[in-house]
Design an enzyme around this catalytic site. Sequence first.
Site, mmCIF file in Angstrom:
data_model
loop_
_atom_site.group_PDB
_atom_site.id
_atom_site.type_symbol
_atom_site.label_atom_id
_atom_site.label_comp_id
_atom_site.label_asym_id
_atom_site.label_seq_id
_atom_site.Cartn_x
_atom_site.Cartn_y
_atom_site.Cartn_z
ATOM 1 N N HIS A 14 0.877 -1.287 -0.063
ATOM 2 C CA HIS A 14 0.006 0.032 0.029
ATOM 3 C C HIS A 14 0.787 1.340 -0.060
ATOM 4 O O HIS A 14 1.922 1.140 0.580
ATOM 5 C CB HIS A 14 -0.973 0.147 1.198
ATOM 6 C CG HIS A 14 -0.426 0.300 2.605
ATOM 7 N ND1 HIS A 14 -0.199 1.517 2.932
ATOM 8 C CD2 HIS A 14 0.315 -0.365 3.433
ATOM 9 C CE1 HIS A 14 0.378 1.624 4.265
ATOM 10 N NE2 HIS A 14 0.757 0.545 4.503
ATOM 11 N N CYS A 15 0.138 2.354 -0.455
ATOM 12 C CA CYS A 15 0.876 3.502 -0.503
ATOM 13 C C CYS A 15 0.204 4.681 0.348
ATOM 14 O O CYS A 15 -0.737 4.151 1.384
ATOM 15 C CB CYS A 15 1.200 4.162 -1.966
ATOM 16 S SG CYS A 15 -0.339 4.599 -2.762
ATOM 17 N N ALA A 16 0.168 6.099 0.273
ATOM 18 C CA ALA A 16 -0.790 6.806 1.143
ATOM 19 C C ALA A 16 -2.033 6.693 1.034
ATOM 20 O O ALA A 16 -2.614 6.936 1.941
ATOM 21 C CB ALA A 16 -0.024 8.006 0.845
ATOM 22 N N THR A 17 -2.553 6.271 -0.225
ATOM 23 C CA THR A 17 -4.045 6.354 -0.408
ATOM 24 C C THR A 17 -4.534 5.140 -0.837
ATOM 25 O O THR A 17 -5.665 4.883 -1.096
ATOM 26 C CB THR A 17 -4.331 7.335 -1.287
ATOM 27 O OG1 THR A 17 -3.412 7.268 -2.530
ATOM 28 C CG2 THR A 17 -4.027 8.861 -0.913
ATOM 29 N N ARG A 18 -3.760 4.130 -1.575
ATOM 30 C CA ARG A 18 -3.979 2.927 -2.453
ATOM 31 C C ARG A 18 -3.663 1.597 -1.810
ATOM 32 O O ARG A 18 -2.447 1.553 -1.600
ATOM 33 C CB ARG A 18 -3.824 3.080 -3.838
ATOM 34 C CG ARG A 18 -4.411 4.312 -4.548
ATOM 35 C CD ARG A 18 -3.900 4.694 -5.990
ATOM 36 N NE ARG A 18 -3.217 5.835 -5.908
ATOM 37 C CZ ARG A 18 -2.434 6.377 -6.853
ATOM 38 N NH1 ARG A 18 -2.055 5.717 -7.879
ATOM 39 N NH2 ARG A 18 -1.796 7.379 -6.812
#
Length: 467
Positions: free
Chosen positions: A26-30
């Site tokens: 995962h990243c900051a939003t996804r």
Amino acid sequence: MSENRQIAEEVIEAVGGKDNIESVAHCATRLRLMVADKSKIDQEKVESIAKVKGAFFNSGQYQIIFGTGTVNRIYDEVTQFGFTTRSASEQKKEARKKGSRLQRMIRTFGDVFVPIIPVLVATGLFMGVRGLVMQEQILGLFGMKPDDVSENFILYTQVLTDTAFIFLPALVAWSTFKVFGGTPIIGLVLGLMLVSPSLPNAWDVAGGDVKPIHFFGFIPVVGYQASVIPAFIAGLIGAKLEKYLRKRIPEILDLILTPFLTLLVMSVLSLLIIGPIFHSVEQWILSAATVILSWPYGISGILLGGLNQLIVITGVHHIFNMLEIQLLSKYHDNPYNAIVTCAAAAQAGATLAVALKTKSAKLKALAFPSSLSAFLGITEPAIFGVNLRYGKPFLMGLIGGAVGGFFSSLLGLKGTGMAITVLPGTLLYLNGQVFQYIFVNLLAVAVAFILTWWFGYSDDAKEESNE
């Protein structure tokens, strides 16, 4: 069962079950998933899950948008099912192994130049700031004229704006060695050899003030300041040679002989063969690009502005980094940036129209932040999450990009740097072109917005596409 746990289960089922998920990150939003078979993904089902704000494929990953904070909680629940976890960067490397040979080659090419871009962005901003402060109107505010500016200040600004391009071959060779498995410091030294002060300076030779050195009476040798392709080819071959030598030289001699032989062989090859040949190739490519960008009647702006985001979809747009670097290193300006920024702005305008027109709270929650991201120069969320999903908004964005690119070409806009566009890109046009830059971007946004509002999107069409 908690809501987030239920969402995690629904996500797993919608993307084809546990067996279809290879790794999770995962990243900051996804939430980012590597899947074995993307045909097993039920896109409608994914998008109907609570808290999901959109989902799309990009760079070999299936990315589900949850938003800041929420994605961390969903990720924690998904990983409870025993999937292989990766960091976002590790998963990107995993994704690069997929795709056609051409796509993998272009991604690798991009991997070489992407690490260099930040210093070139900084250099471009320095150029823009210098252009701003050297304008007569700005100097007049302080009771000065251009002739009043200190020579030492001018010298300092040259240090800021010229250093990265003078030593560009060293940066390129360093990055190429790193990407292809060589020792980066060897690549750095090899690149520095290409711009050694002992060699005739490339810019002085081009200006006719200095003559090249001729080896064996017919091989012209000069420094390769601001060159890209010779350093890239030298770095590629050098990294392969170093790896070859390391496998064959005894460990006790490796520390001494491997760097010695690598630099000895590659310095000869680079200066006598690779440099002269590929410097000519580089000049041909640059000349062809310059001709295309200078086509009359705004034709180049229409083509590049209209097609740029189609190229972004393929994921091979990073190949144009080399072109932008060449333009900046030789001419110290970049007309390509001015055109493609309109393409990004237009996609932002199309997404904004969808966000304002739709009555769906869920689509608004996806479209507004995606539009903001595009206004900051990152168009993938807008393209994959909204515009391509409904088709017509993407097409209207392409038209807006072509219109903006057309006027950008007619007005002769040229940025002082690369890699930043739309709102951040304004800093590259402080050289007296900022109002023209704002105009063409507003025009691109307006055309895409109006066309999308009138013809490109309706909630009725959205419902029909979901049936």
